[in-house]
Design a protein around this motif. Structure first.
Motif, PDB file in Angstrom:
ATOM      1  N   ARG A   1     -17.193   9.378   0.658  1.00  0.00           N
ATOM      2  CA  ARG A   1     -16.459   8.919   1.831  1.00  0.00           C
ATOM      3  C   ARG A   1     -16.257  10.031   2.844  1.00  0.00           C
ATOM      4  O   ARG A   1     -16.259  11.204   2.519  1.00  0.00           O
TER       5      ARG A   1
ATOM      6  N   ARG B   1      -3.866   9.656   8.217  1.00  0.00           N
ATOM      7  CA  ARG B   1      -4.267   9.261   6.864  1.00  0.00           C
ATOM      8  C   ARG B   1      -5.339  10.170   6.284  1.00  0.00           C
ATOM      9  O   ARG B   1      -6.266  10.587   6.992  1.00  0.00           O
ATOM     10  N   ARG B   2      -5.251  10.428   4.988  1.00  0.00           N
ATOM     11  CA  ARG B   2      -6.303  11.206   4.311  1.00  0.00           C
ATOM     12  C   ARG B   2      -7.609  10.403   4.332  1.00  0.00           C
ATOM     13  O   ARG B   2      -7.587   9.165   4.298  1.00  0.00           O
TER      14      ARG B   2
ATOM     15  N   HIS C   1      -2.343  -2.070  10.058  1.00  0.00           N
ATOM     16  CA  HIS C   1      -1.819  -3.093   9.121  1.00  0.00           C
ATOM     17  C   HIS C   1      -0.437  -2.739   8.566  1.00  0.00           C
ATOM     18  O   HIS C   1       0.276  -3.593   8.030  1.00  0.00           O
ATOM     19  N   HIS C   2      -0.023  -1.464   8.722  1.00  0.00           N
ATOM     20  CA  HIS C   2       1.210  -1.034   8.060  1.00  0.00           C
ATOM     21  C   HIS C   2       2.469  -1.724   8.605  1.00  0.00           C
ATOM     22  O   HIS C   2       3.376  -2.031   7.838  1.00  0.00           O
TER      23      HIS C   2
ATOM     24  N   GLN D   1      -1.045   9.427  -1.592  1.00  0.00           N
ATOM     25  CA  GLN D   1      -1.652   8.093  -1.678  1.00  0.00           C
ATOM     26  C   GLN D   1      -1.909   7.648  -3.120  1.00  0.00           C
ATOM     27  O   GLN D   1      -1.842   6.454  -3.420  1.00  0.00           O
TER      28      GLN D   1
ATOM     29  N   HIS E   1      -1.238  11.524   2.889  1.00  0.00           N
ATOM     30  CA  HIS E   1      -1.067  11.080   4.276  1.00  0.00           C
ATOM     31  C   HIS E   1       0.152  11.804   4.869  1.00  0.00           C
ATOM     32  O   HIS E   1       1.020  12.278   4.129  1.00  0.00           O
TER      33      HIS E   1
ATOM     34  N   SER F   1       0.829  -1.214   0.000  1.00  0.00           N
ATOM     35  CA  SER F   1       0.000   0.000   0.000  1.00  0.00           C
ATOM     36  C   SER F   1       0.862   1.263   0.000  1.00  0.00           C
ATOM     37  O   SER F   1       2.073   1.206   0.245  1.00  0.00           O
ATOM     38  N   CYS F   2       0.211   2.380  -0.246  1.00  0.00           N
ATOM     39  CA  CYS F   2       0.939   3.650  -0.360  1.00  0.00           C
ATOM     40  C   CYS F   2       1.722   3.978   0.904  1.00  0.00           C
ATOM     41  O   CYS F   2       2.896   4.350   0.840  1.00  0.00           O
ATOM     42  N   ASN F   3       1.082   3.833   2.063  1.00  0.00           N
ATOM     43  CA  ASN F   3       1.779   4.144   3.319  1.00  0.00           C
ATOM     44  C   ASN F   3       2.917   3.164   3.562  1.00  0.00           C
ATOM     45  O   ASN F   3       4.000   3.546   4.002  1.00  0.00           O
ATOM     46  N   THR F   4       2.678   1.896   3.279  1.00  0.00           N
ATOM     47  CA  THR F   4       3.723   0.892   3.489  1.00  0.00           C
ATOM     48  C   THR F   4       4.902   1.160   2.552  1.00  0.00           C
ATOM     49  O   THR F   4       6.063   1.014   2.945  1.00  0.00           O
TER      50      THR F   4
HETATM   51  O1  LIG Z   1      -3.061   2.221   0.462  1.00  0.00           O
HETATM   52  C1  LIG Z   1      -3.606   3.168   1.000  1.00  0.00           C
HETATM   53  O2  LIG Z   1      -3.564   3.394   2.334  1.00  0.00           O
HETATM   54  P1  LIG Z   1      -2.939   2.433   3.445  1.00  0.00           P
HETATM   55  O3  LIG Z   1      -1.458   2.356   3.169  1.00  0.00           O
HETATM   56  O4  LIG Z   1      -3.173   3.133   4.738  1.00  0.00           O
HETATM   57  O5  LIG Z   1      -3.628   1.094   3.346  1.00  0.00           O
HETATM   58  C2  LIG Z   1      -4.469   4.073   0.196  1.00  0.00           C
HETATM   59  O6  LIG Z   1      -4.464   5.362   0.701  1.00  0.00           O
HETATM   60  C3  LIG Z   1      -5.870   3.492   0.114  1.00  0.00           C
HETATM   61  O7  LIG Z   1      -6.448   3.676   1.326  1.00  0.00           O
HETATM   62  P2  LIG Z   1      -8.029   3.454   1.518  1.00  0.00           P
HETATM   63  O8  LIG Z   1      -8.219   1.989   1.805  1.00  0.00           O
HETATM   64  O9  LIG Z   1      -8.373   4.341   2.666  1.00  0.00           O
HETATM   65  O10 LIG Z   1      -8.714   3.904   0.240  1.00  0.00           O
END
Ligand SMILES: O=C(OP(=O)(O)O)[C@H](O)COP(=O)(O)O
Ligand SMILES: NC(=O)C1=CN([C@@H]2O[C@H](COP(=O)(O)OP(=O)(O)OC[C@H]3O[C@@H](n4cnc5c(N)ncnc54)[C@H](OP(=O)(O)O)[C@@H]3O)[C@@H](O)[C@H]2O)C=CC1
Length: 340
Positions: free
Chosen positions: A177, A167-168, A193-194, A302, A220, A139-142
Motif C-alpha cells: 500500500r 491518516r496513516r 466518512h468519520h 489504528q 493517525h 472504525s479506529c478514527n471514529t
Molecule cells: O478504520 C480505520 O480508519 P478509518 O477510521 O479512517 O476508516 C483503519 O485505519 C483502517 O483504515 P484503512 O481502510 O485505510 O485500512
C-alpha cells in the motif's frame, strides 16, 4: 465463560483474540484464515484452534505444518459471539451464514452501519448493545472521535465539531500500500466518512470531518475543534481526560511531539505489540479559545483502539455485565492497561 470465535485472524483479529484470551470471563474457541501465512503460525503457537474458510484448502495448511480444526461454519456453531474481523466488505458476504446459524456477531468499521443496524462505542452506548445479535464497532478514527466528543458533550454540551484526520497510509506489514511520496485527499470531498460515522453512535452531534493520507504507518493524528454550549475550562478538561479509562495524556515532560515517539514509548512501556489502546491526547495542545472552543491534537493507533471496544461489545451483547464502567474496568485490568 463466553465462547468467542474470531472470523478473520489479521491485524485486528489477532489483537482481539489475545485481548479476549486475557479476560477472566471469555475464551477463544477458534480463529480463522484463508491462507497458510505467518499469522496461521502465530495462531498455532498461541494454542488457538485454526479454522479455514475453504475446507478444500486443508492440505495446503497441513503441508505447511499447520493443524486445521475444521471449517469456519463448524467454528461458528461452537461460538456464543463471533468477532468478524475479515477485510471490509467480506463481513457483509458472511451475514447470510450468520443469520442461518443465529449467532451473535460483531462487525468492524470497514462494514457499513446498516449491516448491523447498531454502531458501538463502550464509553457512549454500551447499554444499548445488550441482547443484540449484530453490533458494529466503529472504525479506529471514529472510535477516537467518539471518546473525546462524548466526554466534552457530557461536561459542557457540544454545539459543533470540526475535525481533520491525518491518516496513516498503511499498517506496518502492508508492503503493497501507499502513498510513498504524496499527501492524498481521502476523500477529496467533505465530509469524510468519520462525521456521519460519529453520528451513528452520537446522533445529536453536529460534526464535519475531513481526511488526508500521509506516508506513515504508526498512527493517525487528529486536529479536533469542539464548540461548546457552556463555558469550558482547560484545567478541568485535562482532569476529565486523566480520569477517563480510554483517554490518555501525552505529557510535555516526555518530550513526545510525534506519532513515532509515541509508538516507541508504548514499546518501551512493554505494551503488547506496542499498542496504544487509548487516545493519545497531547496535553500541551489542549486549549480553550474564547471560552467556548476546545482544541486539541490526538494520536490514534489504528491497530489498537478498537480492540478493547470489541471486548466490551462481546460482554454487552451477552448482557451479564450491564454497565460500561464495569466492563471497561474488567477489560483494562485483564490487559494490565492503565491509560497514559
Ligand atoms: O478504520 C480505520 O480508519 P478509518 O477510521 O479512517 O476508516 C483503519 O485505519 C483502517 O483504515 P484503512 O481502510 O485505510 O485500512
Ligand atoms: N487495520 C486497521 O487499521 C483497522 C481495521 N479496521 C477494520 O477491521 C476489519 C479487518 O481489518 P484488518 O484486520 O486490517 O484486515 P486484515 O487484512 O489485516 O485481516 C483480515 C483477516 O481476515 C482473513 N480473511 C479474509 N477473508 C476471509 C474469509 N472469507 N473468512 C475468514 N477469514 C477471512 C484474512 O486471512 P488471510 O490473510 O488468510 O486471507 C486475515 O486474517 C476491516 O473491517 C477494517 O476496516 C478497523 C480499525 C482499524
Amino acid at each position: 465463560m463466553i465462547k468467542v470465535a474470531i472470523n478473520g485472524y489479521g491485524t485486528i483479529g489477532k489483537r482481539v483474540a489475545d485481548a479476549v484470551a486475557a479476560q477472566p470471563d471469555m475464551e477463544i474457541i477458534g480463529v480463522s484464515k484463508t491462507s497458510p501465512s505467518a499469522e496461521a503460525f502465530v495462531a498455532q503457537s498461541r494454542g488457538y484452534p485454526l479454522y479455514i474458510a475453504d475446507i478444500g484448502r486443508k492440505p495446503d495448511f497441513e503441508k505447511a505444518g499447520i493443524r486445521v480444526a475444521g471449517s469456519v461454519e463448524e467454528m461458528l456453531t461452537r461460538a456464543d459471539v463471533v468477532v468478524d474481523a475479515t477485510p471490509g466488505g467480506v463481513g457483509a458476504k458472511n451475514k447470510p451464514l450468520y443469520e442461518k446459524l443465529g449467532v451473535r456477531v460483531i462487525y468492524q468499521g470497514g462494514e457499513k452501519h446498516l449491516l448491523a443496524g447498531f454502531s458501538f462505542n463502550s464509553s457512549c452506548n454500551y447499554a444499548k448493545a445488550i441482547g443484540r445479535q449484530f453490533v458494529r464497532v466503529v472504525s479506529c478514527n471514529t472510535t477516537g472521535l467518539c471518546r473525546i466528543i462524548h466526554l466534552v458533550d457530557t461536561a459542557y454540551g457540544v454545539k459543533k465539531v470540526r475535525a481533520t484526520m491525518i491518516r496513516r497510509a498503511s499498517d506496518p506489514g502492508e508492503i503493497k500500500r501507499g502513498p510513498v511520496d504524496a499527501i492524498v485527499l481521502d476523500p477529496v470531498t467533505v465530509p469524510s466518512h468519520h462525521g456521519p460515522d460519529v453520528q451513528s453512535v452520537l446522533p445529536t452531534i453536529p460534526i464535519t470531518t475531513a481526511a488526508l493520507i500521509v506516508p506513515t504507518t504508526f498512527m493517525h493524528m487528529h486536529v479536533v475543534m469542539i464548540e461548546t454550549e457552556k463555558e469550558a475550562d482547560r484545567e478541568e478538561i485535562i482532569q476529565l481526560i486523566e480520569s477517563h479509562p480510554r483517554l490518555g495524556l501525552v505529557r510535555p515532560a516526555t518530550g513526545i511531539t510525534s506519532t513515532a515517539q509515541l509508538k516507541e514509548y508504548m514499546q518501551d512501556l512493554g505494551r503488547s505489540r506496542a499498542d496504544l489502546w487509548e487516545n493519545g491526547i497531547f496535553q500541551d495542545s489542549v486549549s480553550v479559545v474564547d471560552g467556548h472552543e476546545v482544541c486539541l491534537y490526538q494520536a490514534i493507533h489504528q491497530e489498537a483502539d478498537v480492540v478493547v471496544e470489541n471486548v466490551d461489545a462481546i460482554r454487552a451483547m451477552i448482557g451479564e455485565v450491564t454497565d460500561a464502567e464495569t466492563s471497561i474496568a474488567i477489560t483494562n485490568k485483564a490487559l494490565g492497561f492503565t491509560a497514559i
